[in-house]
Design an enzyme around this catalytic site. Structure first.
Site, PDB file in Angstrom:
ATOM      1  N   GLU A  92      10.996  15.542  15.138  1.00  0.00           N
ATOM      2  CA  GLU A  92      11.263  15.419  13.706  1.00  0.00           C
ATOM      3  C   GLU A  92      10.395  16.432  12.965  1.00  0.00           C
ATOM      4  O   GLU A  92       9.179  16.387  13.041  1.00  0.00           O
ATOM      5  CB  GLU A  92      10.898  13.994  13.252  1.00  0.00           C
ATOM      6  CG  GLU A  92      11.182  13.726  11.803  1.00  0.00           C
ATOM      7  CD  GLU A  92      10.871  12.289  11.399  1.00  0.00           C
ATOM      8  OE1 GLU A  92       9.777  11.786  11.743  1.00  0.00           O
ATOM      9  OE2 GLU A  92      11.714  11.669  10.729  1.00  0.00           O
ATOM     10  N   GLU A 105      10.602   0.885  10.024  1.00  0.00           N
ATOM     11  CA  GLU A 105      11.608   1.907   9.759  1.00  0.00           C
ATOM     12  C   GLU A 105      10.913   3.235  10.005  1.00  0.00           C
ATOM     13  O   GLU A 105      10.026   3.629   9.254  1.00  0.00           O
ATOM     14  CB  GLU A 105      12.105   1.765   8.314  1.00  0.00           C
ATOM     15  CG  GLU A 105      13.458   2.402   8.111  1.00  0.00           C
ATOM     16  CD  GLU A 105      13.343   3.837   7.650  1.00  0.00           C
ATOM     17  OE1 GLU A 105      13.314   4.721   8.524  1.00  0.00           O
ATOM     18  OE2 GLU A 105      13.271   4.053   6.444  1.00  0.00           O
ATOM     19  N   CYS A 128      13.755  10.589   6.379  1.00  0.00           N
ATOM     20  CA  CYS A 128      13.746  10.055   7.740  1.00  0.00           C
ATOM     21  C   CYS A 128      15.125  10.152   8.385  1.00  0.00           C
ATOM     22  O   CYS A 128      15.232  10.352   9.579  1.00  0.00           O
ATOM     23  CB  CYS A 128      13.237   8.617   7.745  1.00  0.00           C
ATOM     24  SG  CYS A 128      14.066   7.587   6.538  1.00  0.00           S
ATOM     25  N   LYS A 148       0.843  -1.201   0.000  1.00  0.00           N
ATOM     26  CA  LYS A 148       0.000   0.000   0.000  1.00  0.00           C
ATOM     27  C   LYS A 148       0.875   1.247   0.000  1.00  0.00           C
ATOM     28  O   LYS A 148       1.579   1.521   0.964  1.00  0.00           O
ATOM     29  CB  LYS A 148      -0.911   0.039   1.234  1.00  0.00           C
ATOM     30  CG  LYS A 148      -1.952   1.140   1.122  1.00  0.00           C
ATOM     31  CD  LYS A 148      -2.555   1.549   2.425  1.00  0.00           C
ATOM     32  CE  LYS A 148      -1.725   2.550   3.177  1.00  0.00           C
ATOM     33  NZ  LYS A 148      -1.569   3.861   2.504  1.00  0.00           N
TER      34      LYS A 148
HETATM   35  P1  NAI Z   1       2.275   8.043   8.402  1.00  0.00           P
HETATM   36  O1  NAI Z   1       3.157   7.270   9.267  1.00  0.00           O
HETATM   37  O2  NAI Z   1       0.902   8.351   8.888  1.00  0.00           O
HETATM   38  O3  NAI Z   1       2.085   7.313   7.001  1.00  0.00           O
HETATM   39  C1  NAI Z   1       2.915   6.307   6.495  1.00  0.00           C
HETATM   40  C2  NAI Z   1       2.084   5.222   5.843  1.00  0.00           C
HETATM   41  O4  NAI Z   1       1.332   4.541   6.837  1.00  0.00           O
HETATM   42  C3  NAI Z   1       1.076   5.709   4.826  1.00  0.00           C
HETATM   43  O5  NAI Z   1       1.002   4.776   3.780  1.00  0.00           O
HETATM   44  C4  NAI Z   1      -0.229   5.702   5.603  1.00  0.00           C
HETATM   45  O6  NAI Z   1      -1.361   5.554   4.793  1.00  0.00           O
HETATM   46  C5  NAI Z   1      -0.055   4.494   6.489  1.00  0.00           C
HETATM   47  N1  NAI Z   1      -0.837   4.492   7.719  1.00  0.00           N
HETATM   48  C6  NAI Z   1      -1.296   5.544   8.425  1.00  0.00           C
HETATM   49  N2  NAI Z   1      -1.963   5.118   9.509  1.00  0.00           N
HETATM   50  C7  NAI Z   1      -1.918   3.770   9.504  1.00  0.00           C
HETATM   51  C8  NAI Z   1      -2.396   2.750  10.373  1.00  0.00           C
HETATM   52  N3  NAI Z   1      -3.061   3.051  11.481  1.00  0.00           N
HETATM   53  N4  NAI Z   1      -2.149   1.479  10.047  1.00  0.00           N
HETATM   54  C9  NAI Z   1      -1.469   1.158   8.942  1.00  0.00           C
HETATM   55  N5  NAI Z   1      -0.998   2.076   8.090  1.00  0.00           N
HETATM   56  C10 NAI Z   1      -1.199   3.363   8.366  1.00  0.00           C
HETATM   57  O7  NAI Z   1       3.012   9.378   8.021  1.00  0.00           O
HETATM   58  P2  NAI Z   1       2.323  10.723   7.524  1.00  0.00           P
HETATM   59  O8  NAI Z   1       1.048  11.008   8.244  1.00  0.00           O
HETATM   60  O9  NAI Z   1       2.235  10.662   6.071  1.00  0.00           O
HETATM   61  O10 NAI Z   1       3.394  11.789   7.990  1.00  0.00           O
HETATM   62  C11 NAI Z   1       3.370  12.286   9.315  1.00  0.00           C
HETATM   63  C12 NAI Z   1       4.743  12.482   9.852  1.00  0.00           C
HETATM   64  O11 NAI Z   1       5.431  11.239   9.876  1.00  0.00           O
HETATM   65  C13 NAI Z   1       5.634  13.379   9.038  1.00  0.00           C
HETATM   66  O12 NAI Z   1       5.469  14.711   9.391  1.00  0.00           O
HETATM   67  C14 NAI Z   1       6.989  12.867   9.363  1.00  0.00           C
HETATM   68  O13 NAI Z   1       7.435  13.477  10.546  1.00  0.00           O
HETATM   69  C15 NAI Z   1       6.783  11.408   9.625  1.00  0.00           C
HETATM   70  N6  NAI Z   1       7.133  10.539   8.478  1.00  0.00           N
HETATM   71  C16 NAI Z   1       8.262   9.810   8.557  1.00  0.00           C
HETATM   72  C17 NAI Z   1       8.653   9.034   7.504  1.00  0.00           C
HETATM   73  C18 NAI Z   1       9.875   8.234   7.549  1.00  0.00           C
HETATM   74  O14 NAI Z   1      10.359   7.808   6.518  1.00  0.00           O
HETATM   75  N7  NAI Z   1      10.431   7.962   8.695  1.00  0.00           N
HETATM   76  C19 NAI Z   1       7.896   8.996   6.273  1.00  0.00           C
HETATM   77  C20 NAI Z   1       6.690   9.749   6.299  1.00  0.00           C
HETATM   78  C21 NAI Z   1       6.361  10.502   7.365  1.00  0.00           C
END
Ligand code: NAI
Ligand code: MG
Length: 810
Positions: free
Chosen positions: A388, A257, A291, A183
């Site tokens: 972050e 990760e 990240c 996904k």
């Molecule tokens: P997120 O962690 O919510 O999203 C990442 C993925 O997880 C997306 O595909 C999303 O649809 C999915 N997801 C969301 N809630 C879920 C759940 N309960 N169960 C399973 N999958 C779920 O990140 P988001 O909201 O896009 O970004 C928020 C913050 O997260 C950013 O401001 C940043 O600080 C951090 N982030 C960190 C990343 C990294 O590579 N470490 C990547 C993206 C965001």
């Protein structure tokens, strides 16, 4: 001199979108679902806010269909064999290269990243990942003997490197014989859908790769699906924590990760001009939405002012603008919500008193842009130094001594990456091992390659992607089958009737134990000892009365009380964790040879008391004397085995295609909680303790609740073997009470739990507090079987790989 625009054409990308009618279904079982019914949402171009296409919101039914397709395809995919899978992965790599410009443009349109980055970094690395893992598919049989696929893997990825994260997930999974349901993030689904087209074009067998779009709800449905064998996630720590909790007790394998707040450490002898370009790559690459972004500059005080001046001058020359412009350095922020987060955190930084600096030029008027931003006068505890930001915002702090740089660098709950800048090799290589981070770049930053593992320490998650180390996230040992029915408790020796016991006991006379002379000669005739002591706890190398002031009776197999063991509680665990932390740096810093030596002493001291331990086993558990002796012999051998491993489970040098060597070092995890199995009270206990300490960890071990005296008898063995105080701590008492305390403890870095599934689930749930690593097992283990109960799988669980990138070569 002014630069004119040099836009990359979007025509082919627009044509591809049109070809799909700018509306997408899911790619399930080798075919597109009709994007007619059901919920859908827009995906936008963040540089213009224009809608690019409509994307389907995956429902539970869609997830069910995707998982069913992956399940049906998996046995056939595995049965193809490594060479055939290698050919498919190779074909995917070729297909990606053939479509590389289209993929790069679609990525830049959907995500907002500069075309220079998607074209020169993201997409080439995607192809490289498939090539590299085609090789692993080919070599799996010979290089990973005894391992097979996990099965169906659910993969959830973020929006910052949409296609690259897809490649990091899909390539190793397919190579190892798994099938996947992936996904993508809701802001950036398009390249995953274009990848589905690539799979289709090469005729990849249906069901091997399934792409399902949607938001967090769709992701949650995939995580919760009972027929998924593993979840691989990249994203925020908050969602990682939700997934850790949701999968607790499910038996699903998990790799996470997560976020970071990575230090970028500059010593006074660093080449400051290289440092400036390093900072550009560290925090302004991908708009800082990385990240492992080097978002905390730690600079030695004497050069701080000069560095700030140089940075500000460089920032004036950075160009923010249309992602398709080939001369642009910084593109658009992925979505309005992310832009708001960045703005909010910058305001917090200003409110908390830091100095905010931005270049004098102004941003494009339309679209989601944010300027490069540098904060100085930042205190280590400030919000912007801890949280972050995930945007083009960097904070700068100063330090005086190398020790102080390490202290500030590690002052974060994260541990994803770090970079160290110094012209002095000794300084750089002295600092690198002290940093709590999965990747350390020396005089470089944000370097990635398929041959090197990538992943976090601490709350940045666990598991590695890339490199040999990453493969183990997608395999399971054929020997350690999960989900075998039945409890293990009685598996090694069943309960024996009272008659049998009295028959055994009648053959031996009771004799008091000689506590002063633990090294009893092995020629001493076997006797059955009356156990008449109350065993205390073992904390910091000392026998300690339990805080509760209570002891629990220990019963033999016939139900007679044969002794007492301290009833440890929360306070005792806390004290033991403290003692373990005190011992940590000394033990981790001891040479592998020293640790091996001590393990050999343990074996030696155990062997001189072989008869005594055997008798105690028989007296307590009523197992036949030869079985008892077999267990003791097994324990001695295990100590020998891990003494042998101590200086042989070493790292690797990865062949990454740059001017450097990448050192993959196996580092200890730190302080580990070990909950030993109920059965095999000597061998089961030592089978957990020995690999952990061999690798340099300090442990708090909870022995078999029913037969703790075999573990408490080891106190003297450890003392006489020169095990430093605090390296092995032993708390007897109720497993149900003590294991959750270990699992919830913020200063425990990992927990191993061998016991019932419901309790394992609790341990996994509680571990989400500080995202500690867990290793749980509720199926029967034959502790006498070396292939099952000893070796690399335990060592892997006792270590974490740090990849250190060091410049090397012409
Ligand atoms: P997120 O962690 O919510 O999203 C990442 C993925 O997880 C997306 O595909 C999303 O649809 C999915 N997801 C969301 N809630 C879920 C759940 N309960 N169960 C399973 N999958 C779920 O990140 P988001 O909201 O896009 O970004 C928020 C913050 O997260 C950013 O401001 C940043 O600080 C951090 N982030 C960190 C990343 C990294 O590579 N470490 C990547 C993206 C965001
Ligand atoms: Mg988008």
């Amino acid at each position: 001199m002014a630069w004119g625009p040099a836009p990359e054409s979007a025509a082919t990308a627009e044509a591809w979108l049109e070809q799909h009618g700018r509306a997408f279904g899911h790619y399930l079982n080798g075919a597109w679902t009709v994007p007619g019914g059901g919920e859908r949402f827009d995906t936008i171009n963040p540089a213009t806010s224009a809608v690019l296409a409509r994307v389907a919101q995956g429902s539970k039914d869609d997830v069910n269909a995707a998982v069913a397709a992956a399940r049906a395809a998996q046995p056939g995919w595995w049965a193809l064999g490594g060479h055939a899978r290698a050919r498919w992965l190779y074909a995917l790599a070729r297909q990606i290269q053939r479509n590389s410009r289209l993929l790069a443009v679609v990525e830049s349109l959907d995500n907002g990243k500069p075309i220079r980055e998607s074209r020169d970094i993201d997409i080439p690395l995607v192809a490289r990942h498939f090539y590299h893992h085609a090789g692993w598919a080919q070599l799996m049989e010979t290089e990973l003997p005894g391992y097979g696929p996990v099965g169906v893997v659910g993969q959830i990825i973020p929006w910052n490197f949409p296609l690259l994260m897809l490649a990091w997930k899909i390539a190793p999974a397919l190579a190892m014989g798994n099938t996947v349901v992936l996904k993508p993030a809701e802001f950036t689904s398009l390249t995953a859908l274009l990848f589905a087209d690539c799979c289709h074009a090469i005729g990849l067998p249906p069901g091997v790769v399934n792409i399902i779009t949607g938001d967090g709800k769709t992701g949650a449905a995939l995580v919760d699906h009972p027929d998924v064998d593993k979840i691989a996630f990249t994203g925020s720590t908050d969602v990682g924590r939700i997934i850790r909790t949701a999968t607790a007790g499910s038996g699903k394998k998990l790799s996470l990760e997560l976020g970071g707040k990575s230090p970028f450490i500059v010593f006074d002898d660093a080449d400051l001009d290289s440092v400036v370009e390093g900072v550009v790559d560290a925090i302004w690459f991908n708009q800082g939405q990385v990240c492992c972004a080097g978002s905390r500059i730690l600079v030695q005080e004497s050069v701080a002012a000069r560095l700030v001046e140089k940075l500000r001058a460089r920032m004036e020359t950075l160009r923010v603008g249309s992602p398709l412009d080939k001369a642009v350095d910084i593109g658009a922020i992925v979505a309005p919500v992310q832009l708001d987060i960045i703005k909010g955190l910058v305001q917090t930084g200003i409110d908390e008193g830091a100095t905010c600096w931005q270049p004098s030029w102004s941003l494009p008027k339309d679209g989601l842009f944010y300027p490069p931003t540098l904060f100085t006068d930042v205190t280590p505890a400030a919000t912007i130094a801890q949280v972050e930001i995930f945007g083009p915002v960097v904070v700068l702090m100063t330090f005086r001594t190398p020790a102080e740089s390490v202290e500030i660098a590690n002052n974060t709950r994260y541990g994803l990456a770090a970079s160290v800048w110094s012209e002095n090799l000794n300084t750089a290589l002295d600092i690198a091992p002290q940093l709590k981070a999965g990747t350390v770049w020396v005089n470089c930053t944000n370097m990635f390659d398929a041959a090197s593992g990538f992943g976090g320490y601490r709350e940045s998650g666990f598991g590695r992607e890339g490199g040999r180390e990453g493969l183990f996230e997608y395999v399971k040992s054929a020997r350690r089958e999960d989900g075998k029915p039945g409890r293990r408790e009685e598996s090694l020796r069943g309960p024996i009737g009272p008659e049998a016991i009295s028959r055994e006991i009648a053959t031996g006379a009771s004799r008091p134990r000689d506590d002063k002379n633990p090294a009893l000669p092995s020629s001493r005739p076997p006797v059955l000892l009356a156990i008449d002591r109350t065993a205390k706890l073992y904390i910091g190398g000392r026998q300690t009365r339990p805080d509760s002031g209570y002891s629990n009776p220990v019963l033999d197999a016939a139900g007679n009380s044969v002794g007492e063991a301290g009833r440890g509680n929360r306070k005792d665990i806390r004290n033991a964790v403290e003692a373990a932390h005190k011992a940590e740096s000394g033990w981790a810093g001891a040479s592998a040879h020293t640790r091996a030596q001590i393990l050999y002493y343990i074996a030696e001291n155990l062997s001189v008391r072989q008869a005594e331990f055997g008798n105690r086993l028989t007296a307590l558990t009523a197992c036949p004397p030869d079985a008892a002796q077999a267990e003791v012999r097994g324990a001695i051998e295990r100590a020998f085995a891990y003494a042998a491993w101590a200086d042989k489970y070493d790292g690797r040098v990865h062949a990454t295609p740059f001017r450097n060597v990448t050192l993959a070092m196996n580092e200890p995890i730190g302080v580990m909680g070990l909950v030993a199995p109920g059965e095999a009270p000597l061998l089961g206990f030592l089978s957990l303790v020995l690999p952990a300490v061999a690798m340099g960890n300090c442990v708090i071990a909870i022995p078999s609740e029913r037969w703790p005296l075999l573990a408490t008898d080891l106190y003297q063995v450890f003392d006489t073997s020169d095990v430093p105080g605090g390296v092995i701590n032993i708390i007897t008492g109720s497993r149900r009470e003590l294991a959750p305390v270990l699992a919830a403890h913020d200063d425990v870095d990992s927990v191993w739990f061998y016991g019932p599934r419901e309790e394992a689930a609790e341990v996994e749930k509680l571990s989400a507090g500080n995202m500690k690593r867990t290793h749980t097992c509720w199926h029967p283990v034959d502790w006498l079987d070396r292939r099952e109960a000893e070796g690399e799988e335990f060592l892997r669980e006792a270590t974490q790989v740090k990849n250190i990138w060091v410049p090397y070569g012409a």
